[in-house]
Scaffold this active site. Structure first.
Site, PDB file in Angstrom:
ATOM      1  N   SER A   8      13.297  -8.901 -22.148  1.00 52.78           N
ATOM      2  CA  SER A   8      12.372  -7.822 -22.509  1.00 52.78           C
ATOM      3  C   SER A   8      13.092  -6.830 -23.415  1.00 52.78           C
ATOM      4  CB  SER A   8      11.903  -7.100 -21.246  1.00 52.78           C
ATOM      5  OG  SER A   8      11.403  -5.828 -21.582  1.00 52.78           O
ATOM      6  N   HIS A  31      10.136 -11.123 -24.722  1.00 49.78           N
ATOM      7  CA  HIS A  31       9.092 -10.494 -23.901  1.00 49.78           C
ATOM      8  C   HIS A  31       8.823  -9.086 -24.433  1.00 49.78           C
ATOM      9  CE1 HIS A  31       6.951  -9.933 -20.020  1.00 49.78           C
ATOM     10  NE2 HIS A  31       7.438  -8.692 -20.047  1.00 49.78           N
ATOM     11  N   ASP A  33       6.579  -5.659 -24.070  1.00 50.37           N
ATOM     12  CA  ASP A  33       5.775  -4.905 -23.099  1.00 50.37           C
ATOM     13  C   ASP A  33       4.913  -3.861 -23.785  1.00 50.37           C
ATOM     14  OD1 ASP A  33       6.759  -5.901 -20.461  1.00 50.37           O
ATOM     15  OD2 ASP A  33       8.684  -5.193 -21.234  1.00 50.37           O
ATOM     16  N   MET A  35       2.261  -0.960 -23.228  1.00 46.50           N
ATOM     17  CA  MET A  35       1.770  -0.053 -22.165  1.00 46.50           C
ATOM     18  C   MET A  35       0.886   1.005 -22.798  1.00 46.50           C
ATOM     19  SD  MET A  35       5.255   0.546 -20.017  1.00 46.50           S
ATOM     20  CE  MET A  35       6.396  -0.807 -19.678  1.00 46.50           C
ATOM     21  N   HIS A  64       3.255  -9.000 -22.851  1.00 46.14           N
ATOM     22  CA  HIS A  64       2.863  -8.536 -21.517  1.00 46.14           C
ATOM     23  C   HIS A  64       2.056  -7.263 -21.707  1.00 46.14           C
ATOM     24  CE1 HIS A  64       4.290  -6.930 -17.319  1.00 46.14           C
ATOM     25  NE2 HIS A  64       2.981  -7.160 -17.361  1.00 46.14           N
ATOM     26  N   MET A  66       0.221  -4.321 -20.365  1.00 41.90           N
ATOM     27  CA  MET A  66      -0.037  -3.437 -19.219  1.00 41.90           C
ATOM     28  C   MET A  66      -1.031  -2.383 -19.686  1.00 41.90           C
ATOM     29  SD  MET A  66       3.875  -3.386 -17.926  1.00 41.90           S
ATOM     30  CE  MET A  66       4.385  -4.053 -19.489  1.00 41.90           C
ATOM     31  N   MET A 135       4.935  -9.742 -10.931  1.00 39.66           N
ATOM     32  CA  MET A 135       5.765  -8.541 -11.109  1.00 39.66           C
ATOM     33  C   MET A 135       6.650  -8.363  -9.886  1.00 39.66           C
ATOM     34  SD  MET A 135       5.124  -7.254 -14.070  1.00 39.66           S
ATOM     35  CE  MET A 135       6.257  -5.878 -13.836  1.00 39.66           C
ATOM     36  N   ASP A 173       9.133 -10.801 -13.414  1.00 43.19           N
ATOM     37  CA  ASP A 173       9.419  -9.693 -14.333  1.00 43.19           C
ATOM     38  C   ASP A 173       9.707  -8.439 -13.533  1.00 43.19           C
ATOM     39  OD1 ASP A 173       9.530  -7.870 -16.390  1.00 43.19           O
ATOM     40  OD2 ASP A 173       7.416  -8.037 -16.942  1.00 43.19           O
TER      41      ASP A 173
END
Ligand code: DX5
Ligand code: ZN
Length: 223
Positions: A8, A31, A33, A35, A64, A66, A135, A173
């Protein structure tokens, strides 16, 4: 299946993303992320940053998300050509429709579960997925300690997938490191996100290879 390591970039130097990704050539995927400040109490980046990064790396991108309302926002990530897109089960409204849409747009369809979300109610939709993301911290921040309470869920997910003869990859993760990766592999995970463990290492690429070795050894021989 041999272990896949997907570092990540959340804990990398975000002002030098392309260089930071260049430090992990042995990674299986990167990876990323996203958000939104609503689904999780943190805000990162969106589609334009991911598109720019893709011009600077040949590594497949593992998104990913979120975010709230992935039904609306996730397909656009598949359209720009990322390898896989994870949406959260807690945020999606039409899980099957979304998974099918992601696959139709050429991405692997993945669903993520927060630590408190059980996998059993989703047993019937696992066949629609390429990967399940479990998670092992509460989502939102890198560098948090691994939650051992998630291990039985990894085992349960692997059992459910095997009973249905699915080739489902199970990704973990959060808090994954040289200290915790073997437990995850023994429980049945085969794709491993590691953020701070990789980017706080003196040699991030060597850490990627070390994590893969530990996971493969813990999982034992595969046929
Ligand atoms: C947390 C993110 C993770 C995070 C992992 O919400 O989804 O991908 O970057 O970082 P570490 O490996 O440091 O827990
Ligand atoms: Zn993540």
């Amino acid at each position: 299946m041999p272990a896949a390591i997907t570092p990540s970039i959340l804990n990398a130097d975000l002002s030098r993303l392309a260089d930071e990704v260049g430090r992990i050539p042995s990674a299986d995927m990167v990876h990323v992320d996203v958000m939104d400040g609503h689904f999780v109490p943190n805000l990162t980046f969106g589609l334009p940053v991911v598109e720019s990064l893709m011009k600077h790396t040949a590594l497949p991108i593992d998104m990913h998300l979120m975010i709230e309302d992935p039904d609306r926002w996730a397909p656009a990530f598949a359209e720009i050509g990322v390898a896989s897109v994870s949406f959260h089960a807690e945020a999606a409204k039409a899980h099957v429709r979304l998974a099918r849409e992601l696959r139709a747009k050429g991405a692997k369809a993945c669903m993520a579960l927060n630590p408190a979300t059980d996998v059993t109610p989703y047993a019937g939709v696992l066949g629609e997925l390429d990967m399940l993301l479990i998670m092992t911290v509460e989502p939102g921040f890198g560098g948090q300690p691994f939650l051992d309470l998630c291990l039985p869920k990894i085992k349960r997910a692997r059992r459910i997938a095997s009973a249905q003869e699915l080739e489902l990859r199970i990704q973990v993760d959060g808090g994954v490191s040289a200290e915790t990766i073997e437990r995850c592999a023994v429980a049945g995970a085969d794709v491993f996100v590691a953020g701070s463990a990789v980017y706080s290492a003196a040699d991030p690429d060597q850490m990627v290879r070390e994590l893969r070795r530990l996971a493969d050894e813990a999982a034992g021989p595969t046929d």
